[in-house]
Scaffold this motif. Structure first.
Motif, PDB file in Angstrom:
ATOM      1  N   VAL A  40      57.755 -17.047  69.588  1.00  0.00           N
ATOM      2  CA  VAL A  40      57.787 -15.814  70.380  1.00  0.00           C
ATOM      3  C   VAL A  40      56.411 -15.147  70.396  1.00  0.00           C
ATOM      4  O   VAL A  40      55.933 -14.694  71.453  1.00  0.00           O
ATOM      5  N   ILE A  41      55.753 -15.092  69.235  1.00  0.00           N
ATOM      6  CA  ILE A  41      54.425 -14.468  69.166  1.00  0.00           C
ATOM      7  C   ILE A  41      53.433 -15.231  70.039  1.00  0.00           C
ATOM      8  O   ILE A  41      52.643 -14.632  70.780  1.00  0.00           O
ATOM      9  N   ALA A  42      53.474 -16.561  69.967  1.00  0.00           N
ATOM     10  CA  ALA A  42      52.554 -17.379  70.766  1.00  0.00           C
ATOM     11  C   ALA A  42      52.787 -17.157  72.256  1.00  0.00           C
ATOM     12  O   ALA A  42      51.823 -17.023  73.031  1.00  0.00           O
ATOM     13  N   ALA A  43      54.051 -17.105  72.657  1.00  0.00           N
ATOM     14  CA  ALA A  43      54.373 -16.872  74.073  1.00  0.00           C
ATOM     15  C   ALA A  43      53.872 -15.498  74.515  1.00  0.00           C
ATOM     16  O   ALA A  43      53.335 -15.343  75.621  1.00  0.00           O
ATOM     17  N   ALA A  44      54.019 -14.488  73.649  1.00  0.00           N
ATOM     18  CA  ALA A  44      53.571 -13.142  73.976  1.00  0.00           C
ATOM     19  C   ALA A  44      52.049 -13.088  74.111  1.00  0.00           C
ATOM     20  O   ALA A  44      51.510 -12.414  75.001  1.00  0.00           O
ATOM     21  N   LEU A  45      51.342 -13.822  73.246  1.00  0.00           N
ATOM     22  CA  LEU A  45      49.877 -13.855  73.306  1.00  0.00           C
ATOM     23  C   LEU A  45      49.406 -14.494  74.611  1.00  0.00           C
ATOM     24  O   LEU A  45      48.473 -13.990  75.266  1.00  0.00           O
ATOM     25  N   VAL A  46      50.052 -15.591  74.992  1.00  0.00           N
ATOM     26  CA  VAL A  46      49.678 -16.269  76.238  1.00  0.00           C
ATOM     27  C   VAL A  46      49.979 -15.363  77.433  1.00  0.00           C
ATOM     28  O   VAL A  46      49.152 -15.226  78.352  1.00  0.00           O
ATOM     29  N   TYR A  47      51.130 -14.744  77.428  1.00  0.00           N
ATOM     30  CA  TYR A  47      51.509 -13.843  78.515  1.00  0.00           C
ATOM     31  C   TYR A  47      50.514 -12.693  78.640  1.00  0.00           C
ATOM     32  O   TYR A  47      50.042 -12.383  79.746  1.00  0.00           O
ATOM     33  N   TYR A  48      50.173 -12.087  77.518  1.00  0.00           N
ATOM     34  CA  TYR A  48      49.236 -10.961  77.542  1.00  0.00           C
ATOM     35  C   TYR A  48      47.857 -11.411  78.015  1.00  0.00           C
ATOM     36  O   TYR A  48      47.189 -10.704  78.786  1.00  0.00           O
ATOM     37  N   GLY A  49      47.443 -12.585  77.575  1.00  0.00           N
ATOM     38  CA  GLY A  49      46.135 -13.090  77.980  1.00  0.00           C
ATOM     39  C   GLY A  49      46.033 -13.337  79.465  1.00  0.00           C
ATOM     40  O   GLY A  49      44.998 -13.070  80.088  1.00  0.00           O
ATOM     41  N   ILE A  50      47.119 -13.835  80.062  1.00  0.00           N
ATOM     42  CA  ILE A  50      47.112 -14.140  81.492  1.00  0.00           C
ATOM     43  C   ILE A  50      47.360 -12.890  82.336  1.00  0.00           C
ATOM     44  O   ILE A  50      46.615 -12.619  83.293  1.00  0.00           O
ATOM     45  N   ILE A  51      48.386 -12.130  81.974  1.00  0.00           N
ATOM     46  CA  ILE A  51      48.788 -10.987  82.800  1.00  0.00           C
ATOM     47  C   ILE A  51      47.890  -9.772  82.595  1.00  0.00           C
ATOM     48  O   ILE A  51      47.467  -9.130  83.567  1.00  0.00           O
ATOM     49  N   GLU A  52      47.596  -9.456  81.343  1.00  0.00           N
ATOM     50  CA  GLU A  52      46.844  -8.235  81.057  1.00  0.00           C
ATOM     51  C   GLU A  52      45.335  -8.446  81.006  1.00  0.00           C
ATOM     52  O   GLU A  52      44.564  -7.560  81.370  1.00  0.00           O
ATOM     53  N   LYS A  53      44.909  -9.632  80.532  1.00  0.00           N
ATOM     54  CA  LYS A  53      43.474  -9.885  80.392  1.00  0.00           C
ATOM     55  C   LYS A  53      42.903 -10.707  81.541  1.00  0.00           C
ATOM     56  O   LYS A  53      41.692 -10.884  81.640  1.00  0.00           O
ATOM     57  N   GLY A  54      43.766 -11.217  82.385  1.00  0.00           N
ATOM     58  CA  GLY A  54      43.294 -11.898  83.589  1.00  0.00           C
ATOM     59  C   GLY A  54      42.786 -13.311  83.404  1.00  0.00           C
ATOM     60  O   GLY A  54      42.044 -13.814  84.256  1.00  0.00           O
ATOM     61  N   PHE A  55      43.155 -13.985  82.336  1.00  0.00           N
ATOM     62  CA  PHE A  55      42.713 -15.361  82.146  1.00  0.00           C
ATOM     63  C   PHE A  55      43.424 -16.276  83.135  1.00  0.00           C
ATOM     64  O   PHE A  55      44.623 -16.134  83.393  1.00  0.00           O
ATOM     65  N   GLU A  56      42.677 -17.214  83.698  1.00  0.00           N
ATOM     66  CA  GLU A  56      43.288 -18.213  84.557  1.00  0.00           C
ATOM     67  C   GLU A  56      44.016 -19.232  83.691  1.00  0.00           C
ATOM     68  O   GLU A  56      43.632 -19.482  82.546  1.00  0.00           O
ATOM     69  N   VAL A  57      45.061 -19.823  84.243  1.00  0.00           N
ATOM     70  CA  VAL A  57      45.906 -20.741  83.480  1.00  0.00           C
ATOM     71  C   VAL A  57      45.111 -21.902  82.869  1.00  0.00           C
ATOM     72  O   VAL A  57      45.300 -22.223  81.683  1.00  0.00           O
ATOM     73  N   PRO A  58      44.204 -22.575  83.623  1.00  0.00           N
ATOM     74  CA  PRO A  58      43.437 -23.677  83.015  1.00  0.00           C
ATOM     75  C   PRO A  58      42.631 -23.222  81.795  1.00  0.00           C
ATOM     76  O   PRO A  58      42.551 -23.947  80.798  1.00  0.00           O
ATOM     77  N   ASN A  59      42.035 -22.037  81.864  1.00  0.00           N
ATOM     78  CA  ASN A  59      41.273 -21.529  80.730  1.00  0.00           C
ATOM     79  C   ASN A  59      42.185 -21.244  79.534  1.00  0.00           C
ATOM     80  O   ASN A  59      41.821 -21.508  78.383  1.00  0.00           O
ATOM     81  N   MET A  60      43.362 -20.704  79.823  1.00  0.00           N
ATOM     82  CA  MET A  60      44.299 -20.412  78.750  1.00  0.00           C
ATOM     83  C   MET A  60      44.779 -21.708  78.093  1.00  0.00           C
ATOM     84  O   MET A  60      44.931 -21.769  76.873  1.00  0.00           O
ATOM     85  N   ILE A  61      45.001 -22.739  78.900  1.00  0.00           N
ATOM     86  CA  ILE A  61      45.415 -24.030  78.348  1.00  0.00           C
ATOM     87  C   ILE A  61      44.332 -24.597  77.437  1.00  0.00           C
ATOM     88  O   ILE A  61      44.611 -25.111  76.350  1.00  0.00           O
ATOM     89  N   PHE A  62      43.075 -24.481  77.868  1.00  0.00           N
ATOM     90  CA  PHE A  62      41.960 -24.979  77.049  1.00  0.00           C
ATOM     91  C   PHE A  62      41.885 -24.236  75.716  1.00  0.00           C
ATOM     92  O   PHE A  62      41.728 -24.860  74.654  1.00  0.00           O
ATOM     93  N   LEU A  63      41.993 -22.916  75.744  1.00  0.00           N
ATOM     94  CA  LEU A  63      41.950 -22.123  74.517  1.00  0.00           C
ATOM     95  C   LEU A  63      43.128 -22.460  73.611  1.00  0.00           C
ATOM     96  O   LEU A  63      42.983 -22.555  72.382  1.00  0.00           O
ATOM     97  N   PHE A  64      44.287 -22.637  74.212  1.00  0.00           N
ATOM     98  CA  PHE A  64      45.493 -22.987  73.464  1.00  0.00           C
ATOM     99  C   PHE A  64      45.300 -24.318  72.737  1.00  0.00           C
ATOM    100  O   PHE A  64      45.593 -24.441  71.538  1.00  0.00           O
TER     101      PHE A  64
END
Length: 222
Positions: A40-64
């Motif tokens: 749940v925490i990991a999902a919330a971090l990804v959601y916040y990073g994409i929705i609130e911080k504006g990260f594009e999905v490919p960048n988020m996948i790389f960081l993940f």
């Protein structure tokens, strides 16, 4: 002196670690609790990073994936150098046994195959502060991957102790960890992956084929 000796483990029972009933209860954890919490925490971090911080999905996948990979290294280092610290004093012996030695003595104690959730949450919070200071907003993807890496490690570790060896490519993880428990506690430190054992040359020594076959269908033979 090794913190855990190679000896025949006990396959029944659960030893008492603390006289304080609250502390003792906290040492027992059902495996589903940390898996749910960190998922749940990991999902919330990804959601916040994409929705609130504006990260594009490919960048988020790389960081993940970067965080996930980094966890495998941390897992190896922790297991090799912290969990197996030389028990040179009674205090170190007590700490070592409480952290990890008890698991070698009672590998079938399923309630002690995961760190207590409260302690895990404290460590995760400290990691967030540290990673945020170093990585800035990249922490949201990186820490999410790191926590899923930890959850994956817990799932693998629980599975190799609770279930029979599967007849597929995953059986290498069962065999690798059984060698650490039953033949060479000074090697095979990787649980979720043997990668870092290859890199740091702590792979198990070669043994006769019949010895390797003696692992059988369970990580806890006998």
């Amino acid at each position: 002196m090794e913190s855990t000796k190679l000896k025949r483990p006990k396959h029944k029972g659960s030893p008492k670690l603390f006289d304080n009933p609250i502390l003792e209860k906290l040492t027992h954890t059902h495996i589903s609790i940390p898996l749910i919490i960190f998922g749940v925490i990991a999902a919330a971090l990804v959601y916040y990073g994409i929705i609130e911080k504006g990260f594009e999905v490919p960048n988020m996948i790389f960081l993940f994936l970067a965080g996930l990979f980094f966890f495998t290294f941390v897992e190896y280092i922790m297991h090799r150098y912290l969990y197996h610290i030389p028990a040179t004093t009674p205090r170190k012996q007590k700490i070592s046994y409480t952290m990890h030695g008890v698991h070698h003595d009672y590998p079938k104690d399923k309630s002690r195959l995961a760190m207590p959730p409260l302690l895990s949450l404290i460590i995760a919070s400290v990691l967030f502060i540290i990673y945020r200071a170093v990585l800035g907003d990249y922490v949201f993807g990186f820490l999410a991957g790191f926590l899923i890496g930890y959850a994956g490690y817990l799932a693998v570790h629980y599975s190799v102790h609770a279930f029979k060896v599967p007849n597929n490519f995953l059986k290498i993880l069962w065999h690798h960890h059984s060698i650490h428990h039953y033949r060479e506690p000074d090697r095979a430190f990787g649980v979720s992956s043997p990668l870092w054992d290859h890199i740091f040359r702590t792979m198990p020594r070669q043994s006769p084929a019949r010895e390797r076959a003696a692992v059988g269908t369970s990580i806890d033979p006998g």
